[in-house]
Scaffold this active site. Sequence first.
Site, PDB file in Angstrom:
ATOM      1  N   SER A  40      -4.588  48.759  20.659  1.00  0.00           N
ATOM      2  CA  SER A  40      -5.784  49.182  20.411  1.00  0.00           C
ATOM      3  C   SER A  40      -6.115  50.628  20.520  1.00  0.00           C
ATOM      4  O   SER A  40      -5.761  51.224  21.558  1.00  0.00           O
ATOM      5  CB  SER A  40      -6.994  48.314  21.059  1.00  0.00           C
ATOM      6  OG  SER A  40      -8.087  48.794  20.911  1.00  0.00           O
ATOM      7  N   TYR A  58     -10.295  46.567  29.055  1.00  0.00           N
ATOM      8  CA  TYR A  58      -9.642  46.128  27.903  1.00  0.00           C
ATOM      9  C   TYR A  58      -8.440  47.204  27.504  1.00  0.00           C
ATOM     10  O   TYR A  58      -7.311  46.931  27.332  1.00  0.00           O
ATOM     11  CB  TYR A  58     -10.464  45.734  26.684  1.00  0.00           C
ATOM     12  CG  TYR A  58      -9.924  45.495  25.428  1.00  0.00           C
ATOM     13  CD1 TYR A  58      -9.265  44.218  25.081  1.00  0.00           C
ATOM     14  CD2 TYR A  58      -9.827  46.241  24.300  1.00  0.00           C
ATOM     15  CE1 TYR A  58      -8.594  43.848  24.060  1.00  0.00           C
ATOM     16  CE2 TYR A  58      -9.092  45.909  23.124  1.00  0.00           C
ATOM     17  CZ  TYR A  58      -8.572  44.706  22.957  1.00  0.00           C
ATOM     18  OH  TYR A  58      -8.022  44.353  21.602  1.00  0.00           O
TER      19      TYR A  58
END
Lengths: 323, 323
Positions: free
Chosen positions: A123, A149
């Site tokens: 990501s 994350y």
Amino acid sequence: MSILITGASGYVGQELAAALLTTLPSSTVTLTDVVLPTVPKSAAQHGSRAQCIEADLTNPSVVDSLITSTNRYDTIYLLHGIMSSGSEANFELGMRVNLDATRYILDRLRTVTPGVKVVFTSSLAVYGLAPSGYIINESNFPAVPSSSYGSQKLIIETLLNDYSRRGFLDGRAVRLPTVTVRAGKPTQAASSFASDIIREPFNGRPAVLPVAKETEMWICSPATVVRNLVKAREIPAEKFGDSRSVNLPGLKVSIAEMLEALESIGGKERRELVEERYDADIDRIVQTWTPNFDTKRALELGFVGDVSMRENVEMYAKSLGSE
Amino acid sequence: MSILITGASGYVGQELAAALLTTLPSSTVTLTDVVLPTVPKSAAQHGSRAQCIEADLTNPSVVDSLITSTNRYDTIYLLHGIMSSGSEANFELGMRVNLDATRYILDRLRTVTPGVKVVFTSSLAVYGLAPSGYIINESNFPAVPSSSYGSQKLIIETLLNDYSRRGFLDGRAVRLPTVTVRAGKPTQAASSFASDIIREPFNGRPAVLPVAKETEMWICSPATVVRNLVKAREIPAEKFGDSRSVNLPGLKVSIAEMLEALESIGGKERRELVEERYDADIDRIVQTWTPNFDTKRALELGFVGDVSMRENVEMYAKSLGSE
């Protein structure tokens, strides 16, 4: 051609499975997720080449039975994970699923099927706050995540690079922009609203916009993301050079532009279903995501650029009509 | 003031323990290593404030008994680790010691003494090959390691950043240049030769130079490294901003310049003890280390710059005379 997809019950997992089953006529695709995946409706006619397995990948013995030397996959797509808000809210869970389970899978793969191709959906959250207007590429800016994350994604990228360098695996880490317009339901991603504000109104439901309309985001349509995930396995290993991580192409768009596309295609009544309700927690995460990327490296590797916001919303509207 | 040092039998660990015991009169220092550490000779008069513990940190129960809530350290210096050549030669061992044991310590610390200060010795090996002449700082170049050692260091940095951001710990990761001139013995570091070619001749022993004399390195004298390790715990947490990782000051020097300093201070007969014998494995690792750093951030944080190569060699020569 045997392919495994983890996190295959998720939106991107389903779209990818459909694309692989449809475009690779000789492929068999194993879909696995903590919730039993289904064969995507759009690929129902290829169901005989799909296998669906419920599997909790945080359990090593489950991974061991999924990945064996006699049942060699040609490519493993690692799409499972706790999303950004979820990983921020539940640190232990994010570490267990995003880091430990994924690492265990990499180690299992390198042990029983060394050299196997692994496509990992990373990501752009691996990047923290960039100076305003600074255009990031893979070699001019450090990945210093501003979320758990992003940290977990970066750690797996680092392992995948080292494992690839050592010849343990053939890894490809593709850093996804915010995928919108996603079908399905709102998710635990901090970016969920970026799809919600289009999808929900088109389905006659209200949606909440938790950030300012001036906010710019780096997004990508699901169709382009899936094309690029399919592409990720086709690129010769040697083309990656010193790093297996790639910032995928996307589109810089403001929330205002997204709402304009919604109103232009869906009409005023749909636009009015979006309620602006500021959420400091979501905003804090979103503001650390820069919308400025130069994706020359991705394009040179053969990944494709994204469509316009308008085309993106049109595609979503059309997909509803065809259901 | 209670301080724990892991890897305290190593050269830097011993120097650091001596500096802390000498400069912090009220401190108690716990030295731990897989080999029972000794109190550094130069700090023998402070031995009553030092405690030495043999501990295999890859054993969780050993870590649990070393780090308890009743025995709170003010600062933990994490210096233990398998060095670069060792981690490249024995992947599993490097992962276990450099990554898993360190992560377990961080988790133990955040559980029993949340918020505690942790100084982690990282390395400029977190960076892979940079374009020739490109001057790296913390915000203009990605950390993409070219070795398993660098990968393991980068992963711990990433965890330490996230743990610090979340308030679990107060981490400081200092990326050490190649430390030379190290006393003691040749090590398993790929950079061992950078000390060997000075130290061994000064002790009447031959040394091997495995890379070309034109090779430039980014080095730092032990005295400066130790001053900066002491400094690392004194910097207010808020000064670090979004990242706890700092490229420590150093000196860019060619091997030829190191040999000149050796000959100039030690004489021709010492210079002649250095044998040039190319080693492709060592060279491959060393050539991925760029010698070009801009350490403005470190200096702004209060870390100090290094001495000249000549002063460095003089200090080493003097230290022999004083033994």
